[in-house]
Design an enzyme around this catalytic site. Structure first.
Site, mmCIF file in Angstrom:
data_model
loop_
_atom_site.group_PDB
_atom_site.id
_atom_site.type_symbol
_atom_site.label_atom_id
_atom_site.label_comp_id
_atom_site.label_asym_id
_atom_site.label_seq_id
_atom_site.Cartn_x
_atom_site.Cartn_y
_atom_site.Cartn_z
ATOM 1 N N HIS A 1 -0.025 -13.888 1.120
ATOM 2 C CA HIS A 1 -0.740 -12.638 1.425
ATOM 3 C C HIS A 1 -1.258 -12.595 2.866
ATOM 4 O O HIS A 1 -1.136 -11.572 3.538
ATOM 5 C CB HIS A 1 -1.894 -12.492 0.423
ATOM 6 C CG HIS A 1 -2.337 -11.092 0.185
ATOM 7 N ND1 HIS A 1 -2.739 -10.634 -1.044
ATOM 8 C CD2 HIS A 1 -2.466 -10.035 1.021
ATOM 9 C CE1 HIS A 1 -3.083 -9.361 -0.953
ATOM 10 N NE2 HIS A 1 -2.931 -8.970 0.289
ATOM 11 N N ASP B 1 4.081 -2.890 -5.867
ATOM 12 C CA ASP B 1 3.493 -3.921 -5.006
ATOM 13 C C ASP B 1 2.086 -4.241 -5.484
ATOM 14 O O ASP B 1 1.175 -3.437 -5.339
ATOM 15 C CB ASP B 1 3.432 -3.429 -3.559
ATOM 16 C CG ASP B 1 2.851 -4.489 -2.629
ATOM 17 O OD1 ASP B 1 3.619 -5.367 -2.203
ATOM 18 O OD2 ASP B 1 1.624 -4.462 -2.377
ATOM 19 N N LYS C 1 1.585 -11.340 -4.720
ATOM 20 C CA LYS C 1 1.204 -12.129 -3.537
ATOM 21 C C LYS C 1 0.219 -13.225 -3.899
ATOM 22 O O LYS C 1 -0.648 -13.019 -4.769
ATOM 23 C CB LYS C 1 0.568 -11.233 -2.467
ATOM 24 C CG LYS C 1 1.260 -9.904 -2.245
ATOM 25 C CD LYS C 1 0.652 -9.132 -1.090
ATOM 26 C CE LYS C 1 1.149 -7.697 -1.059
ATOM 27 N NZ LYS C 1 0.464 -6.790 -2.008
ATOM 28 N N TYR D 1 -5.640 -8.313 -6.275
ATOM 29 C CA TYR D 1 -5.940 -6.933 -6.677
ATOM 30 C C TYR D 1 -6.574 -6.859 -8.071
ATOM 31 O O TYR D 1 -7.089 -5.807 -8.460
ATOM 32 C CB TYR D 1 -4.685 -6.050 -6.647
ATOM 33 C CG TYR D 1 -4.032 -5.901 -5.297
ATOM 34 C CD1 TYR D 1 -4.639 -6.374 -4.135
ATOM 35 C CD2 TYR D 1 -2.791 -5.282 -5.165
ATOM 36 C CE1 TYR D 1 -4.024 -6.240 -2.897
ATOM 37 C CE2 TYR D 1 -2.182 -5.139 -3.929
ATOM 38 C CZ TYR D 1 -2.799 -5.631 -2.804
ATOM 39 O OH TYR D 1 -2.186 -5.501 -1.578
HETATM 40 N N1 LIG Z 1 -0.552 -7.087 2.374
HETATM 41 C C1 LIG Z 1 -1.743 -6.597 2.657
HETATM 42 O O1 LIG Z 1 -2.580 -7.264 3.274
HETATM 43 C C2 LIG Z 1 -2.085 -5.230 2.218
HETATM 44 C C3 LIG Z 1 -1.245 -4.558 1.367
HETATM 45 N N2 LIG Z 1 -1.529 -3.278 0.965
HETATM 46 C C4 LIG Z 1 -0.562 -2.616 0.075
HETATM 47 O O2 LIG Z 1 -0.221 -1.342 0.614
HETATM 48 C C5 LIG Z 1 -0.494 -0.327 -0.361
HETATM 49 C C6 LIG Z 1 -0.842 0.984 0.319
HETATM 50 O O3 LIG Z 1 -1.911 0.821 1.202
HETATM 51 P P1 LIG Z 1 -3.355 1.471 0.984
HETATM 52 O O4 LIG Z 1 -4.326 0.645 1.744
HETATM 53 O O5 LIG Z 1 -3.582 1.643 -0.456
HETATM 54 O O6 LIG Z 1 -3.300 2.843 1.773
HETATM 55 P P2 LIG Z 1 -2.341 4.120 1.887
HETATM 56 O O7 LIG Z 1 -2.033 4.256 3.317
HETATM 57 O O8 LIG Z 1 -1.239 4.057 0.904
HETATM 58 O O9 LIG Z 1 -3.346 5.292 1.509
HETATM 59 C C7 LIG Z 1 -3.927 5.388 0.244
HETATM 60 C C8 LIG Z 1 -4.963 6.511 0.311
HETATM 61 O O10 LIG Z 1 -4.302 7.734 0.624
HETATM 62 C C9 LIG Z 1 -4.558 8.703 -0.403
HETATM 63 N N3 LIG Z 1 -3.297 9.433 -0.606
HETATM 64 C C10 LIG Z 1 -2.143 8.946 -1.113
HETATM 65 N N4 LIG Z 1 -1.197 9.885 -1.126
HETATM 66 C C11 LIG Z 1 -1.742 11.005 -0.616
HETATM 67 C C12 LIG Z 1 -1.255 12.308 -0.392
HETATM 68 N N5 LIG Z 1 -0.010 12.646 -0.696
HETATM 69 N N6 LIG Z 1 -2.109 13.227 0.161
HETATM 70 C C13 LIG Z 1 -3.371 12.885 0.484
HETATM 71 N N7 LIG Z 1 -3.881 11.656 0.282
HETATM 72 C C14 LIG Z 1 -3.073 10.718 -0.267
HETATM 73 C C15 LIG Z 1 -4.973 7.908 -1.612
HETATM 74 O O11 LIG Z 1 -5.855 8.677 -2.420
HETATM 75 P P3 LIG Z 1 -5.747 8.761 -4.047
HETATM 76 O O12 LIG Z 1 -5.418 7.390 -4.543
HETATM 77 O O13 LIG Z 1 -7.124 9.201 -4.414
HETATM 78 O O14 LIG Z 1 -4.706 9.798 -4.364
HETATM 79 C C16 LIG Z 1 -5.702 6.738 -0.985
HETATM 80 O O15 LIG Z 1 -7.027 7.107 -0.645
HETATM 81 C C17 LIG Z 1 -1.613 -0.944 -1.182
HETATM 82 O O16 LIG Z 1 -1.828 -0.276 -2.412
HETATM 83 C C18 LIG Z 1 -1.116 -2.358 -1.327
HETATM 84 O O17 LIG Z 1 -0.102 -2.421 -2.297
HETATM 85 C C19 LIG Z 1 -2.639 -2.621 1.427
HETATM 86 C C20 LIG Z 1 -3.529 -3.267 2.258
HETATM 87 C C21 LIG Z 1 -3.324 -4.622 2.721
HETATM 88 O O1 LIG Z 2 -5.052 -4.939 -0.029
HETATM 89 C C1 LIG Z 2 -4.688 -6.027 0.425
HETATM 90 O O2 LIG Z 2 -3.570 -6.487 0.192
HETATM 91 C C2 LIG Z 2 -5.597 -6.783 1.276
HETATM 92 O O3 LIG Z 2 -5.311 -7.875 1.662
HETATM 93 C C3 LIG Z 2 -6.887 -6.125 1.608
HETATM 94 O O4 LIG Z 2 -7.578 -5.897 0.448
HETATM 95 C C4 LIG Z 2 -7.720 -6.987 2.508
HETATM 96 O O5 LIG Z 2 -8.090 -8.097 1.803
HETATM 97 C C5 LIG Z 2 -8.890 -6.213 3.002
HETATM 98 O O6 LIG Z 2 -8.724 -5.138 3.505
HETATM 99 C C6 LIG Z 2 -10.206 -6.782 2.872
HETATM 100 O O7 LIG Z 2 -11.141 -5.908 3.432
#
Ligand SMILES: NC(=O)C1=CN([C@@H]2O[C@H](COP(=O)(O)OP(=O)(O)OC[C@H]3O[C@@H](n4cnc5c(N)ncnc54)[C@H](OP(=O)(O)O)[C@@H]3O)[C@@H](O)[C@H]2O)C=CC1
Ligand SMILES: O=C(O)C(=O)[C@@H](O)[C@H](O)C(=O)CO
Length: 278
Positions: A112, A49, A79, A54
């Protein structure tokens, strides 16, 4: 390290399917992305994803080209960012994403954010319908849409998104929106499924993890899986990437589900509010 059990597929309303667990790449730096995508594929992930916003689509594309896993085996989502909303701008943005990815087609293309103040999400959706008709986006969907916005897409175009990717984790469980998805035949995909790691030290989660001999992240991801969500945890740490996909060999009890259900909070949102985010 033993290979985890295979990831199930979730059916989409267009006849296709998506792996229930994928690898989210928000906040991965472009330079580290190819190797981390390679590690994810080596760990068994078959869904990535990313997003134009990004800044790592080119890294995802390079990671896909550098692996022995064939393109056909990997479900790639990207997205359209907010400043590219509108019919013509969306078509241009899609071409640019494909060029950065180095792909001829993506498996899923999402709007998005709805950005209601721009007033363009309906025109943007029409552009995505065209991309699907052309076959360059195999499936289309949205992210961060509200129930009212989903209803409007369906009533104006007759085409329901395959899925809505929304903030969803134990502290923000989105019951009302999930019910709307069920009514409209839209799959729920959870972003920030681990609550950006903020839910992992909750005693309700650590108690279950200790009892099962699993990590808190595995408990939370298992909760997503047993609720039928598609989920896309992010980690830049290879051992955690492996841990996060190894969630198909154990089960939560009804008591575990009740304990996690009690973590839902009205103010549990971590990310932006879709009604105001531009
Ligand atoms: N459509 C939207 O608006 C959005 C989409 N997204 C999508 O969702 C994905 C996931 O969401 P995200 O916000 O990254 O958050 P997550 O809920 O996936 O959490 C990520 C965090 O958790 C830590 N982590 C991951 N696995 C573990 C584990 N097993 N034990 C302890 N800590 C862990 C990571 O640290 P580390 O990397 O240091 O291991 C990082 O700090 C994004 O990468 C993106 O693709 C996210 C936000 C908005
Ligand atoms: O990660 C995503 O997909 C997002 O849309 C986020 O980055 C979002 O833009 C945000 O959290 C900005 O603070």
């Amino acid at each position: 390290m033993a290979a985890p059990d295979p990831v199930p597929q979730i059916a989409l309303n267009d006849g296709r399917s998506i792996p229930q667990l994928g690898f989210g790449v928000w906040r991965l730096q472009e330079a580290e992305t190819p190797s981390l995508v390679g590690t994810a594929l080596g760990s068994g992930y078959r869904s990535i994803d990313t997003a134009a916003a990004y800044g790592n689509e080119a890294g995802v594309g390079r990671g896909l080209r550098e692996t022995v896993v064939s393109r056909a085996e990997v479900f790639v989502t990207t997205k359209l960012w907010n400043d590219s909303q509108g019919y013509d701008a969306a078509l241009r943005a899609f071409d640019e994403s494909l060029a950065r990815l180095g792909l001829e087609q993506v498996d899923l293309y999402l709007i998005h954010w709805p950005c209601p103040d721009r007033g363009l999400y309906l025109d943007t959706w029409r552009a995505l319908i065209r991309l699907r008709e052309e076959g360059r986006a195999a499936s289309i969907g949205v992210s961060n849409f509200t129930e009212g916005q989903l209803d409007r897409l369906v009533s104006e175009t007759g085409v329901a998104p395959t899925l809505n990717q929304i903030e969803l984790h134990p502290r923000f469980q989105q019951h009302a929106l999930r019910a709307a998805h069920a009514r409209l035949g839209i799959v729920t995909e959870a972003w920030s499924p681990l609550g950006q790691a903020q839910v992992l030290d909750d005693p309700a989660i650590t108690r279950i993890a200790d009892r099962l001999g699993r990590s808190p992240a595995q408990v939370v991801l298992r909760w997503h899986i047993e609720n039928g969500f598609v989920t896309i945890p992010k980690s830049a740490t290879p051992a955690r990437m492996h841990e996060n996909i190894d969630v198909f060999g154990f089960a939560l009890t009804q008591e575990d589900h009740a304990a996690i259900a009690a973590l839902d909070r009205a103010d549990g949102r971590i990310g932006p509010d879709p009604m105001t985010f531009q």
